[in-house]
Structures are given as C-alpha cells and as structure tokens.
Design a protein around this motif. Structure first.
Motif, PDB file in Angstrom:
ATOM      1  N   ASP A 311       1.000  -1.580  -0.034  1.00  0.00           N
ATOM      2  CA  ASP A 311       0.430  -0.243  -0.566  1.00  0.00           C
ATOM      3  C   ASP A 311       0.964   1.789  -0.337  1.00  0.00           C
ATOM      4  O   ASP A 311       0.435   2.335  -0.443  1.00  0.00           O
ATOM      5  N   ALA A 312       2.111   1.263   0.330  1.00  0.00           N
ATOM      6  CA  ALA A 312       3.227   2.351   0.968  1.00  0.00           C
ATOM      7  C   ALA A 312       3.674   2.909  -0.465  1.00  0.00           C
ATOM      8  O   ALA A 312       3.595   4.064  -0.613  1.00  0.00           O
ATOM      9  N   ILE A 313       3.470   1.900  -1.383  1.00  0.00           N
ATOM     10  CA  ILE A 313       3.390   2.070  -3.007  1.00  0.00           C
ATOM     11  C   ILE A 313       2.732   2.646  -3.660  1.00  0.00           C
ATOM     12  O   ILE A 313       3.456   2.582  -5.544  1.00  0.00           O
ATOM     13  N   ALA A 314       1.405   2.322  -3.100  1.00  0.00           N
ATOM     14  CA  ALA A 314       0.561   2.699  -4.353  1.00  0.00           C
ATOM     15  C   ALA A 314       0.535   3.932  -5.091  1.00  0.00           C
ATOM     16  O   ALA A 314      -0.489   3.686  -6.713  1.00  0.00           O
ATOM     17  N   GLY A 315       0.794   4.995  -4.650  1.00  0.00           N
ATOM     18  CA  GLY A 315       1.330   6.237  -5.080  1.00  0.00           C
ATOM     19  C   GLY A 315       1.838   6.263  -6.418  1.00  0.00           C
ATOM     20  O   GLY A 315       1.659   7.680  -7.608  1.00  0.00           O
ATOM     21  N   PHE A 316       3.086   5.027  -6.742  1.00  0.00           N
ATOM     22  CA  PHE A 316       3.409   5.183  -8.380  1.00  0.00           C
ATOM     23  C   PHE A 316       3.228   4.920  -9.154  1.00  0.00           C
ATOM     24  O   PHE A 316       2.177   4.109  -8.842  1.00  0.00           O
ATOM     25  N   GLY A 317       3.872   5.528 -10.498  1.00  0.00           N
ATOM     26  CA  GLY A 317       3.262   5.012 -11.518  1.00  0.00           C
ATOM     27  C   GLY A 317       3.645   3.106 -11.639  1.00  0.00           C
ATOM     28  O   GLY A 317       4.260   3.277 -11.011  1.00  0.00           O
ATOM     29  N   SER A 318       2.907   2.783 -12.108  1.00  0.00           N
ATOM     30  CA  SER A 318       2.998   1.328 -12.443  1.00  0.00           C
ATOM     31  C   SER A 318       3.540   0.976 -13.608  1.00  0.00           C
ATOM     32  O   SER A 318       4.385   1.784 -14.198  1.00  0.00           O
ATOM     33  N   GLY A 319       4.644   0.133 -13.881  1.00  0.00           N
ATOM     34  CA  GLY A 319       5.314  -0.198 -14.418  1.00  0.00           C
ATOM     35  C   GLY A 319       6.481  -1.398 -13.842  1.00  0.00           C
ATOM     36  O   GLY A 319       5.911  -2.135 -12.617  1.00  0.00           O
ATOM     37  N   LYS A 320       7.797  -2.088 -14.325  1.00  0.00           N
ATOM     38  CA  LYS A 320       7.913  -2.956 -13.994  1.00  0.00           C
ATOM     39  C   LYS A 320       9.006  -2.811 -12.856  1.00  0.00           C
ATOM     40  O   LYS A 320       8.629  -4.385 -11.740  1.00  0.00           O
ATOM     41  N   ALA A 321       9.596  -2.268 -12.306  1.00  0.00           N
ATOM     42  CA  ALA A 321       9.976  -1.910 -10.823  1.00  0.00           C
ATOM     43  C   ALA A 321       8.403  -1.778 -10.150  1.00  0.00           C
ATOM     44  O   ALA A 321       9.282  -2.919  -9.056  1.00  0.00           O
ATOM     45  N   LYS A 322       7.295  -1.270 -10.238  1.00  0.00           N
ATOM     46  CA  LYS A 322       6.201  -1.528  -8.632  1.00  0.00           C
ATOM     47  C   LYS A 322       6.090  -2.472  -9.096  1.00  0.00           C
ATOM     48  O   LYS A 322       6.118  -3.286  -7.888  1.00  0.00           O
ATOM     49  N   SER A 323       6.215  -3.335  -9.836  1.00  0.00           N
ATOM     50  CA  SER A 323       5.420  -4.963  -9.812  1.00  0.00           C
ATOM     51  C   SER A 323       7.139  -5.862  -8.911  1.00  0.00           C
ATOM     52  O   SER A 323       6.469  -7.045  -8.450  1.00  0.00           O
TER      53      SER A 323
END
Length: 337
Positions: A311-323
C-alpha cells in the motif's frame, strides 16, 4: 496518478526473479564495488568477509535500493556505492550476530566465527562497517549519511534490546515488534529511502519508500521467526529451532505462552530459560504452536505488514519496478508455504 490497490495472494507462487532481472546490470556494478572494497593488505580480512559475502545470500537489501531507484527513474550511478554500503552494514551485523548467538550455520554454510574464531569475526565485521561509512562519505550527501548511520545505530539498539529480552518469557508482543522493527526493518527502510534522496525526490516519496521497506522488513522477520519452527535446515540455511534453543522469545512463542494452560506455560518457562532444549522438547513446542494456531497467526501478521508495504507504494506509477517490488513482498511471505 490515482493509487492502485494491490492485494496479497491473488496469483501463483511469487519469486525474486522480477527484481533480480530488473536490477541485474546495476547489481553487477554493486558487486564490483563490494569485491573492491572488501580487499585489504591483511589477507584474513577478504578471506573472512568473502566467506559470508560469497555465501549465496540473496542481496535483498541492496537490490531494494536499486529497484527503488528504478521506480523513481533515477538515471545516475550514485546508488551503486550506496547499495554496496547497505550490504556491508548487513554483512557486518550478520558476522556480529553469529558471534553473539554462537550460531553454527549461515546461508547453509558453517559460520565465519566457527571457521575463523570469534575475535577475527568481530573485527572483520568492524572493518566492513568502516568500509560502509567510507562509501557513504564518498557519496557526499549528509542526508544519506544521516539515514544510513541512523539505521546502523538503530540496528545495534535492536540487537541489544533482543539480548536483554532473551530468555524472558514475559516479553510482550509490542516489545517484540519494537525489536524486529529495529534489528531488521530499519535497514530495509533505509535501503529504500536513500534512493529517493539520490533521485532528489520530495519527502513524501522518501517516506513512502521508507514505509515500504520498514513494513517489508517486519513481514520478512515475522516469517523467519515462524519458519524457525516449521521449516528444515536446507530451506532456511541455518539450524532448525535455533531460536528455541537460544531462548529467543519470538511471536509464535509469545502467542503460545499467552494461550497455554498452566502446564503448557510451565513448559515454556522452562524451555526459554534453557532447561528444555532437546529435539523432543522442540517437537513439543512446535505441537503446542500448531494446537494454538500461533504459527498461522504469526504468518497472518506478516501478511498484514506485507500489505502495508504494498500500500505504501500505491501512489507510484505502474511498471516493471513497481511490479517487482510488489512481488518481492509476496515472495518474502510465500517462503513459509
């Protein structure tokens, strides 16, 4: 961009492959720094340091530094030395831990203290701490220095707190969470947060990455403490039941003691002070945990903190790094299943 909510447990077995693939090129650079900076004119230093550093660890903490930098689209290379500094801090604490605990196994290998002796192991740990601070100073950011040096102090405090809580069956769940928040989660948090500093992002992003790392670290340690009772030596890379024999009051024990009848509580009192440490005692302890559901409940708490990390990184844009960062949390929890 609106936050995307992701819930743990919605797909097949997770792995570290996505994060390893994401940071592979950067990790080569980090490994070069590690190899270079563990050298010394005193041959025992690289020999002993290499015994652990080359021992097959996942390098999760430096990978988190690199992956968080990818999440923020940081184009530079400052994070390579800082990721190496993070790994040196971690390795130094492991060397010191094994001496304090009298451990026999680390990452499936005989511990450095058994091979080289306690004095050399402690001193090489000190050497690696010193190297980590050299790397921080070379980076030149006082903010980075403050974050990593602060984390180093908190880790030491956590280890001392754990030592003073050892063999004390009345340790509370709150104190236990304080201990693992310091000894494990602080470095996860710092490893993630420094990426936002080098990427020159705002404090909100810094705190989001700090929260991601901190909650992941707590989840990671909760799982470790659960699988100490239900896994095997090959999977864990350390002795099964080490925590039990060392009198460490971890969450599965705290819950089993709280839920036990008078006879069971007497068993736990005797076990934790070191009077019941045989294989049969360990098996009985594990049976009591299963009967009271304390391992399942410990893992449920791990999932709770894992969800908080995601949940803490929910605000960052989607992409390979977030996944990859999300799957890293899922992997940390799935190790128990």
């Amino acid at each position: 961009m609106s936050a995307t909510v992701h819930h743990i447990g919605r797909k097949g077995p997770p792995s570290l492959d996505p994060i390893m693939s994401l940071v592979a090129q950067d990790m080569n650079a980090v490994n070069s720094v590690i190899l270079d900076r563990m050298q010394s004119d005193i041959p025992l230093i690289p020999e002993l340091a290499g015994h652990l550093i080359a021992g097959g660890g996942k390098r999760m903490r430096p990978m988190l530094t690199l992956a968080c930098a990818k999440l923020l689209d940081y184009p530079g290379t400052r994070h390579h030395k800082l990721a190496a500094a993070v790994e040196f801090i971690h390795t130094a604490t492991l060397l010191h831990d094994d001496v304090v605990d009298g451990s026999d196994l680390r990452r499936g290998k005989t511990t450095a203290n058994l091979v080289f002796g306690n004095p050399a192991t402690v001193l090489v740990g000190d050497f690696l701490f010193s190297r980590s601070f050299e790397l921080m100073v070379e980076d030149g950011s006082l903010k980075v220095l403050k974050i990593l040096s602060g984390a180093s102090a908190v880790i030491a405090e956590g280890e001392v707190d754990q030592l003073t809580a050892q063999r004390k069956i009345d340790t509370s769940e709150e104190r236990y969470l304080d201990i693992i928040g310091a000894k494990t989660a602080a470095l996860f948090a710092a490893a993630c947060r420094i990426s936002a500093v080098v990427a020159e992002r705002n404090e909100e992003d810094e705190l989001a990455l700090d929260a991601y790392g901190r909650n992941l670290g707590i989840a990671f340690q909760l799982v470790d403490d659960a699988i100490d009772y239900v896994s095997d030596e090959e999977t864990m890379g350390k002795g099964v039941g080490d925590d039990f024999r060392d009198g460490k009051v971890t969450l599965p024990v705290i819950l089993a003691y709280a839920r036990g009848n008078e006879e069971e509580r007497k068993f736990w009192q005797d076990a934790i002070i070191g009077h019941r440490t045989s294989d049969a005692d360990l098996a009985h302890a594990t049976d009591l945990m299963r009967a009271h559901g304390t391992i399942d409940d410990t893992l449920e708490r791990a999932r709770h903190f894992g969800q908080r990390a995601i949940d803490a990184i929910a605000g960052f844009g989607s992409g390979k790094a977030k996944s990859a960062l999300i799957e890293t949390v899922e992997f940390a929890i799935a190790r128990a299943f």
